[in-house]
Design a protein around this motif. Sequence first.
Motif, mmCIF file in Angstrom:
data_model
loop_
_atom_site.group_PDB
_atom_site.id
_atom_site.type_symbol
_atom_site.label_atom_id
_atom_site.label_comp_id
_atom_site.label_asym_id
_atom_site.label_seq_id
_atom_site.Cartn_x
_atom_site.Cartn_y
_atom_site.Cartn_z
ATOM 1 N N CYS A 1 0.875 -1.165 0.000
ATOM 2 C CA CYS A 1 0.000 0.000 0.000
ATOM 3 C C CYS A 1 0.918 1.222 0.000
ATOM 4 O O CYS A 1 1.691 1.414 0.938
ATOM 5 N N GLN A 2 0.861 1.994 -1.068
ATOM 6 C CA GLN A 2 1.728 3.149 -1.233
ATOM 7 C C GLN A 2 0.877 4.356 -1.599
ATOM 8 O O GLN A 2 -0.138 4.221 -2.277
ATOM 9 N N ALA A 3 1.314 5.527 -1.181
ATOM 10 C CA ALA A 3 0.556 6.752 -1.458
ATOM 11 C C ALA A 3 1.503 7.809 -2.012
ATOM 12 O O ALA A 3 2.681 7.875 -1.628
ATOM 13 N N THR A 4 0.954 8.652 -2.873
ATOM 14 C CA THR A 4 1.708 9.762 -3.444
ATOM 15 C C THR A 4 0.734 10.798 -3.997
ATOM 16 O O THR A 4 -0.426 10.496 -4.235
ATOM 17 N N THR A 5 1.209 12.002 -4.186
ATOM 18 C CA THR A 5 0.385 13.050 -4.785
ATOM 19 C C THR A 5 0.805 13.236 -6.230
ATOM 20 O O THR A 5 1.996 13.394 -6.527
ATOM 21 N N LEU A 6 -0.180 13.174 -7.123
ATOM 22 C CA LEU A 6 0.056 13.276 -8.556
ATOM 23 C C LEU A 6 -0.983 14.175 -9.204
ATOM 24 O O LEU A 6 -2.050 14.417 -8.628
ATOM 25 N N MET A 7 -0.707 14.609 -10.399
ATOM 26 C CA MET A 7 -1.699 15.323 -11.190
ATOM 27 C C MET A 7 -1.702 14.719 -12.580
ATOM 28 O O MET A 7 -0.744 14.059 -12.992
ATOM 29 N N ALA A 8 -2.796 14.919 -13.291
ATOM 30 C CA ALA A 8 -2.914 14.415 -14.659
ATOM 31 C C ALA A 8 -3.027 15.611 -15.608
ATOM 32 O O ALA A 8 -3.407 16.707 -15.215
ATOM 33 N N GLN A 9 -2.704 15.336 -16.843
ATOM 34 C CA GLN A 9 -2.848 16.337 -17.896
ATOM 35 C C GLN A 9 -3.302 15.643 -19.167
ATOM 36 O O GLN A 9 -3.240 14.428 -19.262
ATOM 37 N N LYS A 10 -3.738 16.419 -20.129
ATOM 38 C CA LYS A 10 -4.083 15.865 -21.424
ATOM 39 C C LYS A 10 -2.806 15.803 -22.245
ATOM 40 O O LYS A 10 -2.124 16.813 -22.426
ATOM 41 N N CYS A 11 -2.450 14.603 -22.681
ATOM 42 C CA CYS A 11 -1.191 14.402 -23.427
ATOM 43 C C CYS A 11 -1.481 14.131 -24.893
ATOM 44 O O CYS A 11 -2.463 13.546 -25.228
#
Length: 116
Positions: free
Chosen positions: A106-116
């Motif tokens: 179980c791992q956690a991180t902060t990410l964001m997405a974009q339109k590629c």
Amino acid sequence: NITDFSISPVPLCSGKNYTLTATGPLSTDIIAPATLTVQGRYIGRVVYTDNQDFCRLLADAGTPCPIAATTSTLSVNVLLKTAFWQNVNTHFTFRASNGNNHNLFCQATTLMAQKC
């Protein structure tokens, strides 16, 4: 037991695969039906959920279940849903559980997405 956990690309691309790699000794063999659960939260509210057959993802990557506990690196490709919002930092939790419901990682991180 995970010593390294990585996701690429960063930022994620909406509607495209990202690669999740976990390195470290497994505490048990991975057996079907294993599950990868991905949950994204923004300001404490669940904004993204995805449940995948972890053994299918592993097989697609060339490592079918069962996987011996002696394996030290697992890598899978996971599709980020197209409808996921873009340009917003989201706290993600990635949890893999075994066919017997044993927690693999179980791992956690902060990410964001974009339109590629």
